[in-house]
Write an enzyme that holds these catalytic residues in place. Sequence first.
Site, PDB file in Angstrom:
ATOM      1  N   GLU A   3       0.589  -1.152   0.114  1.00  0.00           N
ATOM      2  CA  GLU A   3       0.369  -0.228  -0.314  1.00  0.00           C
ATOM      3  C   GLU A   3       1.225   0.859   0.184  1.00  0.00           C
ATOM      4  O   GLU A   3       0.150   1.781  -0.458  1.00  0.00           O
ATOM      5  CB  GLU A   3      -0.761   0.026   1.398  1.00  0.00           C
ATOM      6  CG  GLU A   3      -2.263  -0.599   0.773  1.00  0.00           C
ATOM      7  CD  GLU A   3      -2.273  -2.268   1.258  1.00  0.00           C
ATOM      8  OE1 GLU A   3      -0.901  -2.458   1.517  1.00  0.00           O
ATOM      9  OE2 GLU A   3      -3.315  -3.317   0.673  1.00  0.00           O
ATOM     10  N   HIS A  45     -10.428  -3.418  10.802  1.00  0.00           N
ATOM     11  CA  HIS A  45     -11.586  -3.643   9.649  1.00  0.00           C
ATOM     12  C   HIS A  45     -12.492  -2.584   9.655  1.00  0.00           C
ATOM     13  O   HIS A  45     -13.612  -2.833   9.287  1.00  0.00           O
ATOM     14  CB  HIS A  45     -11.203  -4.509   9.538  1.00  0.00           C
ATOM     15  CG  HIS A  45     -10.519  -5.601   8.550  1.00  0.00           C
ATOM     16  ND1 HIS A  45      -9.459  -6.915   9.520  1.00  0.00           N
ATOM     17  CD2 HIS A  45     -10.621  -6.004   7.506  1.00  0.00           C
ATOM     18  CE1 HIS A  45      -8.977  -6.626   8.952  1.00  0.00           C
ATOM     19  NE2 HIS A  45      -9.355  -6.770   7.219  1.00  0.00           N
TER      20      HIS A  45
HETATM   21  C1  TPP Z   1      -2.187  -4.387   3.979  1.00  0.00           C
HETATM   22  C2  TPP Z   1      -3.338  -4.708   3.609  1.00  0.00           C
HETATM   23  N1  TPP Z   1      -3.673  -5.633   2.217  1.00  0.00           N
HETATM   24  C3  TPP Z   1      -4.710  -6.289   1.700  1.00  0.00           C
HETATM   25  C4  TPP Z   1      -5.361  -7.024   3.410  1.00  0.00           C
HETATM   26  C5  TPP Z   1      -6.596  -7.689   2.376  1.00  0.00           C
HETATM   27  N2  TPP Z   1      -5.947  -9.538   2.412  1.00  0.00           N
HETATM   28  C6  TPP Z   1      -6.495  -9.561   3.459  1.00  0.00           C
HETATM   29  S1  TPP Z   1      -5.413 -11.307   3.120  1.00  0.00           S
HETATM   30  C7  TPP Z   1      -5.018 -11.056   1.565  1.00  0.00           C
HETATM   31  C8  TPP Z   1      -4.305 -11.984   0.738  1.00  0.00           C
HETATM   32  C9  TPP Z   1      -2.854 -12.426   1.444  1.00  0.00           C
HETATM   33  O1  TPP Z   1      -2.616 -12.959   0.940  1.00  0.00           O
HETATM   34  P1  TPP Z   1      -1.163 -13.699   1.477  1.00  0.00           P
HETATM   35  O2  TPP Z   1       0.120 -13.177   2.569  1.00  0.00           O
HETATM   36  O3  TPP Z   1       0.100 -14.709   0.574  1.00  0.00           O
HETATM   37  O4  TPP Z   1      -1.626 -14.530   2.308  1.00  0.00           O
HETATM   38  P2  TPP Z   1      -2.887 -16.018   2.413  1.00  0.00           P
HETATM   39  O5  TPP Z   1      -4.255 -15.476   2.365  1.00  0.00           O
HETATM   40  O6  TPP Z   1      -2.550 -16.595   1.334  1.00  0.00           O
HETATM   41  O7  TPP Z   1      -2.270 -16.907   3.558  1.00  0.00           O
HETATM   42  C10 TPP Z   1      -5.234  -9.260   1.267  1.00  0.00           C
HETATM   43  C11 TPP Z   1      -4.357  -8.853   0.361  1.00  0.00           C
HETATM   44  C12 TPP Z   1      -5.137  -6.117   3.967  1.00  0.00           C
HETATM   45  N3  TPP Z   1      -5.680  -7.584   4.942  1.00  0.00           N
HETATM   46  N4  TPP Z   1      -4.289  -5.807   4.164  1.00  0.00           N
END
Ligand code: TPP
Lengths: 324, 324, 349, 349
Positions: free
Chosen positions: A60, A129
């Site tokens: 971000e 959130h």
């Molecule tokens: C800073 C931030 N940006 C976006 C999100 C929305 N979000 C929640 S989980 C996620 C994906 C996370 O991917 P990863 O780190 O690969 O973990 P996974 O869910 O694959 O285990 C996103 C984009 C968030 N929670 N925090």
Amino acid sequence: MSIITLRESITQALREEMALDENVFIMGCDVGLRGNPFGITKGLMNEYGEKRVIDTPISEAAFTGLGVGAAIAGMRPLVEILYADWITLPMDNIVNTAAKTCYMFGGQANVPIVIRAPFGVGGGVAAQHSQNNENWFVHVPGLKVITPSTPYDMKGMLKSAIRDNGPVICFEHKRNYSMKGEVPDGEYLVPIGKAAIRKTGTDCTIVAYSYMTYVAEAAAIELEKEGISCEVIDLRSLLPLDYDTVMESIKKTSRVVVVTEAPLRGSIAGEIVGEIIDRGFDLLDAPPQRLGSKNSPVAYNEGLEAMCTPKKEDIIAAVRKTFE
Amino acid sequence: MSIITLRESITQALREEMALDENVFIMGCDVGLRGNPFGITKGLMNEYGEKRVIDTPISEAAFTGLGVGAAIAGMRPLVEILYADWITLPMDNIVNTAAKTCYMFGGQANVPIVIRAPFGVGGGVAAQHSQNNENWFVHVPGLKVITPSTPYDMKGMLKSAIRDNGPVICFEHKRNYSMKGEVPDGEYLVPIGKAAIRKTGTDCTIVAYSYMTYVAEAAAIELEKEGISCEVIDLRSLLPLDYDTVMESIKKTSRVVVVTEAPLRGSIAGEIVGEIIDRGFDLLDAPPQRLGSKNSPVAYNEGLEAMCTPKKEDIIAAVRKTFE
Amino acid sequence: MKDSKCIEELKKEFDAYAEMYSPEGLDREEQIRMYSIMWLMRKFEEAVKPLWMANKVHGYYHPYITEEAIATAIITQLKKEDYVGSTHRGHGHLIAKGGNINKMMAELFGKEEGYNKGRGGSMHISDMSIGMLGASGIVGAAVAPAVGSALKSWIKGTDDVTVVFFGDGGANAGSVSESMNMAAAWKLPVIFVCENNQWAIATDYARITGEPDLYKRGIGFGIPSCRCDGYNIYQIWETAKAAIERARAGEGPTFIECKTMRMLGHHATDDSWYRDMSVCDKYWEIEPIKRMGEFMVENKIATPAELEAIEAEAMKKVEASIEYADTQCHEPSPDTFYDYIYADGEVIK
Amino acid sequence: MKDSKCIEELKKEFDAYAEMYSPEGLDREEQIRMYSIMWLMRKFEEAVKPLWMANKVHGYYHPYITEEAIATAIITQLKKEDYVGSTHRGHGHLIAKGGNINKMMAELFGKEEGYNKGRGGSMHISDMSIGMLGASGIVGAAVAPAVGSALKSWIKGTDDVTVVFFGDGGANAGSVSESMNMAAAWKLPVIFVCENNQWAIATDYARITGEPDLYKRGIGFGIPSCRCDGYNIYQIWETAKAAIERARAGEGPTFIECKTMRMLGHHATDDSWYRDMSVCDKYWEIEPIKRMGEFMVENKIATPAELEAIEAEAMKKVEASIEYADTQCHEPSPDTFYDYIYADGEVIK
Ligand SMILES: Cc1ncc(C[n+]2csc(CCOP(=O)(O)OP(=O)(O)O)c2C)c(N)n1
Ligand SMILES: Cc1ncc(C[n+]2csc(CCOP(=O)(O)OP(=O)(O)O)c2C)c(N)n1
Ligand SMILES: [Mg+2]
Ligand SMILES: [Mg+2]
């Protein structure tokens, strides 16, 4: 005229502005392939390609920074922060670059960026959130801050924001996304900086914005039954803020309640009350009332979550207080 | 008793607390070898070693995050952000981790971190080195925010902050660093959350904090000559804020001027006025006055910079206005 | 210390040291131009300190002295439409991009005729008309915005290139890493130039990094990356040439670490008491202007007299800029207080 | 699809695939324990989805299903005082650290008896009494705080170790890079574990990274780094063992990329419409519980009957936790609204 949801009104604004101006582009987490978690940008990547609807990494700070820089270089980026709670991450480039570049550069550069951030309490998604941080940005000269609450306003103001030559932050309440309303079929704009009167009244002015406007309207309807006629103002824009409309109303009603969903302490409610006093202390027949969320992080538990924000009953009580 | 500068009072507080509690440590850019740009931590690395006075890379987001985590794990970190303007960088871990962990974890963890941030306008260092962003944090439940302005208060409150089991942000005005004042030789604490009356008076209350307290005092001295007796309150702590002292004073004076160096719009001045109205509208003989900086980024040019902040004359005018 | 012995020592100690040779495609005229630009930077910076002492210039001022080869070798290869992202140490970047030193000096004086109308000062110096995107007072924070101009070029499909500078200190800002990742993922036309002068104010970079070769971070993100001798204008020029070509051809970013040494205080009044400056003695023997001058004379590219004339010319220009800023420019009028906060002349008080 | 053909195919496609063997030092008892833990994770997660559908559990819920080997292989090697930093997908981490599933289930139900007294829910699950530093709702944001616990160990000179988890998505947060740099510079006792399941909600990591081997970022910052087959509990165990030993001995951080594949939706109601899930069919053949079970039977470490009993036992525990949360726990009382905002029972309204 057609009746659409607020969510759709955003999609329409984005689609139309992208068609009109090839400098407009969108970036954010999952805005492309997935069309954003709320479906707002769905289809746009197919229509405009992966370079104009850009799926970003979870970065971000830098992707907002990229947006700011692209704006300085002449583009019109729409950057999406999935939840306003995380606007903390790109805070630096919003506050210290986007807001100040035009000034620091002596007018050499504009920063026509729009940052969209879903905000507000609801859904049991807990403290990271569920925030309302808009007053942080009202406190930053150089920014504009809008909070449209109807599909009509959202579409028209978002389009104005995209065409604005400076940085605008658009806070969209998650609980408003499914609200429906009429939207004209043709192109129209709603200017930034004008409030709307949602209900006229003569006895007390309720100043609200975003989701709280609906709560205020509900309160006003109930109060009407007891013979208290409230005027409900939806600010729509927090910076600039339309004090003309607010003061006009108070001239009539002599009473005011200011409502925000943000934790009351340090919120914009105090700011508004302060300005009202500066502009028309003598108009007031009763102390202006402020209402906001309790000063607490938002709980996961739904009961505690519900206790947090101002309710219809709270607004009714505050209005009654102005008659004590 | 000895007379020392505010700068030295900070050094003393740090040194004493580090000696008393081996969990206390300092981290930040150039806090070690250089002893911070203002010389505040000079000598401490030699005394306590490189593991307790840690020179960090320019990674404000993560080093503050490390501090937050170390606090959760039981340490008492003092994290320094060289200029409060850049508190935007670690904003996320301050707002979403430090402030909310105790709550989100249902009391399982405390976050006894102190974040020190020099703030304020002055010195011709332009828009990214001159901000007053304290109200952002007043708006975040879970934090405490202090702004001591005398060496006595700074030392005593900083020591209280270090011993506090939750996160405290200490804003230090750069223009106050050279201010001198008496400090007792032995150990003492000044509690967080109590205001100080800098000058007693009967006609008008001036509520100020940090550097503006001095400006307010100067204004009060001048007003005294015209026969207007002002009571000057130095809030010292913005969250919690000592409304008891404020209201006691207003009971006496029936008039109030609230002064902040932050840009007025969205500042804590509105919040304070809102609370005063809630707590004692009927006590007031005149509309409460707010004074803040002009709503502008701060210019490099010294003339424009000087125009920005409230001056003695502005405070005098605001006080007079309460008599109109 | 004797010249040659000192350089032998330095070669051992300064791992980036590279012998000079004249790269293909760099003609005499261009070399003379680069040499002149370096002198203009040097004279400008040398002039500011006394002005700061005399209170004509205030705020923070960070001289680019002895780093001139970096900006010069890289930025002079750009066209006007290309972008440069700068740092708090930005005067040299602006000069290399073809900026106007009168306007820069006026800005340092805080005058209305300055680049930023007196609002920005040294730390925010910028010239949007030549793609100089501005210096920044927040270390590392200007990198992502600069990469944003490369994003523009990528979206629009132009062949404009962005060069973004940051120090060994700035390299540690998280948004720099985030930016590198995006640049690599999307093959943005950007060149990351790390001016590694080994110090961030009083912090020796060795104390706060685990991998001394900063360019390796670029590799971790999938960016072709390498290191240059920051005192060697020819080597930097050649490296940058390839990087710029790659970027223009849509082949994506490059990371160039220019290793050098901060040989003055961090800013105007910093006497570097916290470090042993004698290590710099050797480096003064290869400071970039001296070194390029010696090379040009040795290789008969220029005569000593020509070089002296260039230096004198630079001095004259700088003196004229001071004269201009001091006597022909004006303080911003108080009426203009609310200008430029918003675009298009809008005033929101 | 046929088992063996499918695995042959998968070996070609899944570049992290590694054959299994039983590493030195891993005895039968420990293998059985790990296998049981994996089942507990699996049964727990499988139980939550219907509870979510039935509105007993709300908010966001991210199952750890098919990533069980990672947390299990690494965290079971830690002692109680060691720390674990978690993600939004944190249930498995908590279970591996020895957390109490009754308290976790109660938390998911939003009950006062839950780990976080109903204030946190799934995304903030934590157990400070066993060094489980908590899950986080902001991707990447929990990494720096977790490294802060390693900073504590370093300052205090204890031999406690911190393991911090993050996804392929979280790896792109700038503060993760910043943290890696500091960990490397100071040799902090921390192990960075990247759970690379190749997706961040609907974003295929290949679309937003230039270097597909995420562990190379660790190298760029000077951290010994490597990749494991995320489905191979034995390989991860052995790799983690060496990393933990290094960290405990004060030799600094390690970066372990555990490559796997997200085989379910991102959260409870995500049907993954945006991707072709049939690629996962092959991966189900090597999902970690099945694979470890087959290995143990083949190598006569356990009998099929034993394994079945373990599965059944896990199921019973999970059922008991639901019963507990649903019938024996309470909604937080409204009186407690202002609790825990400040430490030590202080209330600031
Ligand atoms: C800073 C931030 N940006 C976006 C999100 C929305 N979000 C929640 S989980 C996620 C994906 C996370 O991917 P990863 O780190 O690969 O973990 P996974 O869910 O694959 O285990 C996103 C984009 C968030 N929670 N925090
Ligand atoms: C985010 C941030 N942190 C700290 C500072 C204070 N500061 C100003 S310049 C500087 C050193 C920068 O070092 P480097 O990036 O190596 O550039 P150099 O000065 O060596 O050219 C620091 C720490 C700042 N301006 N911004
Ligand atoms: Mg440096
Ligand atoms: Mg993932």
